[in-house]
Structure formats: structure tokens, C-alpha cells
Design a protein around this motif. Structure first.
Motif, PDB file in Angstrom:
ATOM      1  N   TYR A  47      37.431  37.383  41.681  1.00 11.45           N
ATOM      2  CA  TYR A  47      36.898  38.179  42.347  1.00 11.45           C
ATOM      3  C   TYR A  47      37.260  39.172  42.836  1.00 11.45           C
ATOM      4  N   THR A  51      36.271  42.254  41.850  1.00 14.57           N
ATOM      5  CA  THR A  51      34.788  42.741  42.386  1.00 14.57           C
ATOM      6  C   THR A  51      34.785  44.651  43.247  1.00 14.57           C
ATOM      7  N   SER A 201      34.036  38.114  48.009  1.00  8.37           N
ATOM      8  CA  SER A 201      32.920  39.075  47.319  1.00  8.37           C
ATOM      9  C   SER A 201      32.672  39.872  49.413  1.00  8.37           C
ATOM     10  N   SER A 350      29.097  45.302  39.228  1.00  8.52           N
ATOM     11  CA  SER A 350      30.287  45.786  39.600  1.00  8.52           C
ATOM     12  C   SER A 350      30.677  47.039  39.433  1.00  8.52           C
TER      13      SER A 350
END
Length: 581
Positions: A47, A51, A201, A350
Motif C-alpha cells: 500500500y 496508494t 496511507s 485509489s
């Protein structure tokens, strides 16, 4: 003999040397910290680099909104297709441990190359001006980025479908205490995923935006190295399930045998169908399955003919359990298909959500601005906050009314999530309407104009979709694990992951179709590079309508579905109710 049996696991697991696993020295919770740490770090790495990838495509590769969004969704989709390869290799040949270890090596190479493309002279476009984001990469430079990304996609294929199952292998199914612990393990496993996503994130997106892409991709590479080290460090403690042979071969045998016997009449007495007389099913790691009435044409594969008595062959005669394996997978497919539109809606977090957020006011106080991609943290926070609420409040309340241990059936749980996802798309559409009105009111039609609406108005659409994931995605993972044949659980887990891939591909297809239709006659279209002149709200309305239609189709499929039943054990959780209950 009883004392000897207590020393070793009774579920067929072995140690690293292939000897029966000793209970006190292997598996259980002593092995899990290394697996959980591996998953947390791997998800943080994944991620952390994905992201904010759509903005990397725009700033470093010089791509427009629709092209960048499609490239990200196509790559993300591939990350959910490759688990089919990893699951097949794990179940049939390599086992889960060696599959994970091998594919993590590929993963590391991909992350290292991606880091180099953003930090090594010659791989970074020399025309990049960090002040205005104008980059004109050469074809080899662009190719290096995509080679790195698709190496990462291949690496994820051996990890995604295997790590959770490998963790579950550490608990002996035949030991009551360890069987209870296995349920707790899945809770901690899901928690680990969200911790990694939460850090990615927030921290990683900030690093990429305010420090640089070299650090933004380098840190995930280092974290992935930690994941590899953690996994390998626990090697002496692991229990291993032996690979049970190709599940695709067994499926092919049923199809071949039923085709050869197309003219054979299935007897009314199902006890006349072929099945082993002993307790074992004949399939490594699988219990016997009871006969079901759906897909009766496949029962022909288990009809004993005169030719089978003289020359028995698995390509001519299959057991009832083997036939029911294929039936179980066939029943899963319509439910699986209904997850594709849900994944398409989720893919907007995303892509389109990030692009929408790029136009809003990112300030948080006088000295800090939050990157639009960091808003994905509220999807993760939604899950972290609402999972305990669901587990501690919703389930007991529903259980008191329905009498079911889980409260909702698995199909009901997934259906609720499909409905909730509609409201996420509606929330995004409503915000877009207000954004367009503010643009018209202030005349902010420039590509770099910031709309005077706080980016935090995007929080509801992220938070609502997080709630939808608690119902649909978690329910889907549990459903595919429980309803899959015992010896095909890795492959069916990988199958459930492919809904994300096809959802991303469908998102790309929708964007392409929408842009082709809406740009006719010289129009800018719904999703132009300058969103201040677009109609992104129409795209969100389209997704809301598709999600609603998908739910209505799901209701029809769920009313037809019947839960799997094993012959050896009735369901210990008491949840083999018909889907219409």
C-alpha cells in the motif's frame, strides 16, 4: 499409543524435514508472530507504493488523468490475478512455505527496481521539474517503471493466497484448543493487514508528496526486506501441509468422465454412485462431501458401468466427493461474479477519489496540507473502528433474533455490504455536485485552480465504503474459505481475490467507454485532464446504478445457493442453513 498421538499433530502437518510435527515444538501461537509481522510489513510495502501511484504516473510519467487511472487499475488488477498461479503451485507442488519464500524474492527485486527508477540518474527523467511537475520520460525509463510494477504484481501472487492459509496451518484442526485459536488468528491477521495499510496511507503518502519518490518507494522496499527476514526467522517453528496434487486435474477428470458417460442414466438411488467405503475421501487433505441435487449432469462421472469394473480409471470413474468438489466450485462462481462490481466501486478510492481530492482544499490548519491519497486512511479507520462494533454489538443483537452463531448468514452479510457500497458512490456524487457548483460560482475553471471546499468532505465516501468492506470483503473471505472443498481452499481463496482484478479491469473499461462516448463531437468528456471542466458526478451516478443492479442480481443468486455439507462432520458452527433462510 495415546501418549504418542498427543505428541504429534493429527491433521497431517509435518515439520521442515518432513517428519510429523511435534505439538510442543512447532506451530500454534509460537509461530504466528513471524507470520503476522510478515503480513503487516508486506501490506505496508504494497500500500505504501500503490496508494499514491496514480499521482506518480501523472507527475513522473507525464500521463493524463484517464491514462494514469487505467494504468493503475490494470496493474492492480494483475496483482489479484497472479494469486491463481501462486495458489495452484502451493496446493499442487511447492507447498505454501516455499511458494511464499520464492515469490517474496521476486517481490523484493520489483521494489528495488521501482526505487531505482525514482532515484538513480539515468532512470529518472532528466526533464522533470519538481516545481511544476512537467516530466517527459523516455520509453526505456517508462518501461523500467512498468517492469518493476509487474514484477511486484507477480511477487504478490505467491503471497496473497498463501499467507493466511499458512498461518491457519499452524493450528491442529483435530485439537479443540488449537481449533479455537485458529479463529482468533484470523482476527489478528486481518488486524495486521489494516495496521500496515494505516501506516502506508498516512506516513508513506506524506513522504512521497513532501520528501520525494525515491524515499517514498525506498522505504517500502526496506520494509519488505524486514517482512522476508521475519518470515524466514520463524522457519524452524512452522508446520507444513503437504501439497495434495493438482486440483485442476481432479476437475478435468470429472468433466472428462461425465462427458464420456453423457448417455448414461443417473440412478435414483444416490447410494449406488461410486464412493470409497472407508472414512477417507481419497483426496489428500479433504473430507468426504455429501451428494447434492444441483448440477446433476456431473453425477454421471460417479456412475459405475460395466467397463469401470474391469478397467477403473479416474478419467472414467470419479468418487462422489470428487464430483461434489467441482459442484462446490461451480456454486461459488455466481457469488464470485457479484463481487466484481463491488470491487470496481472500491477501486475508485485509489483513482477517481484521489483525482477528485486533488482539486479540493487540502489545508489542515495554517501550516499543514494533507495529500489527497492520504484520505484512504479513513477507509482503514472505518474498518478498525467498526469491526469491534460489528463483532461485539451487531452480531450479538442479530444472534438473539435469528439464533444463528454468526448472526447473519454469510450470504446475508455480503449482501448488506453490496447495499452499503451504493451509498458510498452516492456520497461521492453528491460531493462532486457541490464541487461543480462552487467552481461555477467562483469561476474556477483553470486546471490548477483549487476549489474552496475542504478535502475532508471526502471522508464520508471513504468511511461508508470501509463499512461496506466489513460486510462484503470479510464475509467473502470467510465464505470462500468455508464453502470451498477442503483440498482446494488456497485456489478458491485466490479465486475470491480475482474479483478485485476483474473489478479494476472493469473500472478501466468503464473509463475507456465513458471517455469514448462523451468526447464525441469535440466535447471534453466526463473525465478530462482538467476535472474542473468535467462531469465526474455522472461517473459516480453510473457506478451507483451498476452497484444497485448488481445487488438485485445477487439476491436471485443467493436465493438459489445451498451451503456445502460434509459427510464426516456436520458443520461444527451450525451454519449450514439454506441461503433463503
Amino acid at each position: 499409543m495415546a501418549e504418542v498421538a498427543e505428541m504429534y499433530t493429527q491433521d497431517g502437518t509435518v515439520d521442515m524435514k518432513g517428519n510429523p510435527a511435534v505439538k510442543k515444538g512447532t506451530g500454534n501461537w509460537r509461530a504466528c508472530p513471524y507470520i503476522l509481522a510478515n503480513e503487516c510489513c508486506e501490506r505496508l510495502a504494497y500500500y505504501g507504493m500503490s496508494t499514491n501511484l496514480v499521482n506518480y504516473m501523472k507527475t513522473r510519467l507525464g500521463q493524463g488523468n484517464s491514462v494514469a487511472a487505467n494504468n493503475v487499475t490494470n496493474w492492480s488488477g494483475t496483482c489479484y490475478i497472479t494469486p491463481l498461479l501462486g495458489a495452484f503451485l502451493a496446493d499442487a507442488y511447492l507447498g505454501r512455505y516455499w511458494t511464499i519464500a520464492s515469490f517474496m524474492t521476486i517481490y523484493i527485486f520489483g521494489l528495488a527496481l521501482l526505487t531505482m527508477t525514482s532515484s538513480v540518474k539515468g532512470l529518472v527523467p532528466s526533464s522533470c521539474d519538481d516545481g511544476n511537475g512537467a516530466c517527459r520520460p523516455t520509453e526505456p525509463q517508462t518501461a523500467a517503471v512498468f517492469v518493476a510494477l509487474y514484477l511486484i504484481a507477480l511477487g504478490t501472487g505467491g503471497i496473497k493466497p498463501c499467507v493466511s492459509s499458512f498461518g491457519a496451518d499452524q493450528f491442529d484442526e483435530n485439537d479443540e484448543g488449537e481449533r479455537r485459536s485458529k479463529t482468533s488468528f484470523f482476527n489478528w491477521f486481518y488486524f495486521s493487514i489494516n495496521i500496515g495499510a494505516l501506516v502506508a496511507s498516512s506516513v508513506m503518502v506524506y513522504v512521497q508528496t513532501h520528501v520525494g519518490w525515491g524515499w517514498g518507494f525506498g522505504i517500502p522496499a526496506v520494509v519488505m526486506a524486514v517482512a522476508v527476514a521475519s518470515f524466514l526467522f520463524g522457519t524452524p517453528l512452522y508446520r507444513h501441509q503437504r501439497p495434495g496434487g493438482s486440483p485442476l486435474t481432479r476437475i478435468a477428470q470429472v468433466l472428462a468422465a461425465s462427458s464420456r458417460k453423457w448417455s448414461v442414466v443417473v440412478p435414483a438411488d444416490m447410494s449406488q454412485l461410486h464412493e470409497r467405503l472407508d472414512k477417507e475421501s481419497g483426496i489428500e487433505g479433504s473430507r468426504k462431501l455429501e451428494h447434492t441435487d444441483q448440477f446433476r449432469c456431473l453425477d454421471k462421472a460417479a456412475v459405475v458401468t460395466s467397463g469401470d469394473r474391469t478397467a477403473a480409471s479416474p478419467w472414467r470413474l470419479c468418487t462422489v466427493t470428487q464430483v461434489e468438489e467441482l459442484k462446490s466450485v461451480a456454486r461459488l462462481l455466481p457469488i464470485w461474479a457479484c463481487g466484481i462490481v463491488f470491487a470496481t466501486a472500491g477501486g475508485q478510492m485509489s483513482t477517481m477519489f484521489v483525482l477528485q481530492g486533488n482539486t479540493l482544499d487540502p489545508r489542515m490548519g495554517s501550516n499543514f496540507s494533507i495529500p489527497s491519497a492520504s484520505l484512504a486512511i479513513f477507509d482503514t479507520l472505518s474498518i478498525v473502528v467498526l469491526v469491534p462494533v460489528y463483532d461485539r454489538l451487531v452480531v450479538p443483537a442479530v444472534r438473539s433474533r435469528t439464533g444463528r452463531p454468526r448472526g447473519f448468514t454469510q450470504l446475508q452479510r455480503m449482501g448488506i455490504g453490496l447495499v452499503v457500497s451504493v451509498f458510498s458512490m452516492l456520497a461521492a456524487g453528491v460531493l462532486e455536485v457541490f464541487r461543480l457548483r462552487a467552481i461555477a460560482r467562483h469561476g474556477l475553471y483553470g486546471a490548477r485552480d483549487t476549489v474552496p471546499i475542504s478535502i475532508f468532505w471526502q471522508v464520508p465516501q471513504y468511511f461508508i465504503f470501509g463499512a461496506a468492506e466489513i460486510f462484503t470483503l470479510v464475509g467473502q473471505l470467510e465464505f470462500f474459505y468455508d464453502q470451498a472443498p477442503d483440498a482446494m481452499r488456497s485456489l478458491c481463496s485466490a479465486l475470491s481475490l480475482t474479483t478485485h482484478a476483474l473489478g479494476d479491469y472493469l473500472s478501466s473499461l468503464l473509463v475507456t467507454i465513458v471517455m469514448r462516448i462523451t468526447t464525441r463531437h469535440g466535447e471534453l468528456g466526463w473525465i478530462p485532464d482538467n476535472l474542473n471542466r468535467g462531469r465526474l458526478d455522472y461517473f459516480f451516478w453510473l457506478l451507483a446504478v451498476l452497484s444497485l443492479i448488481n445487488f438485485l442480481v445477487y439476491l436471485l443468486i443467493a436465493s438459489w445457493y445451498k451451503y456445502k455439507k460434509t459427510a464426516d462432520f456436520p458443520d461444527p458452527k451450525g451454519e449450514q442453513e439454506h441461503s433463503s433462510d
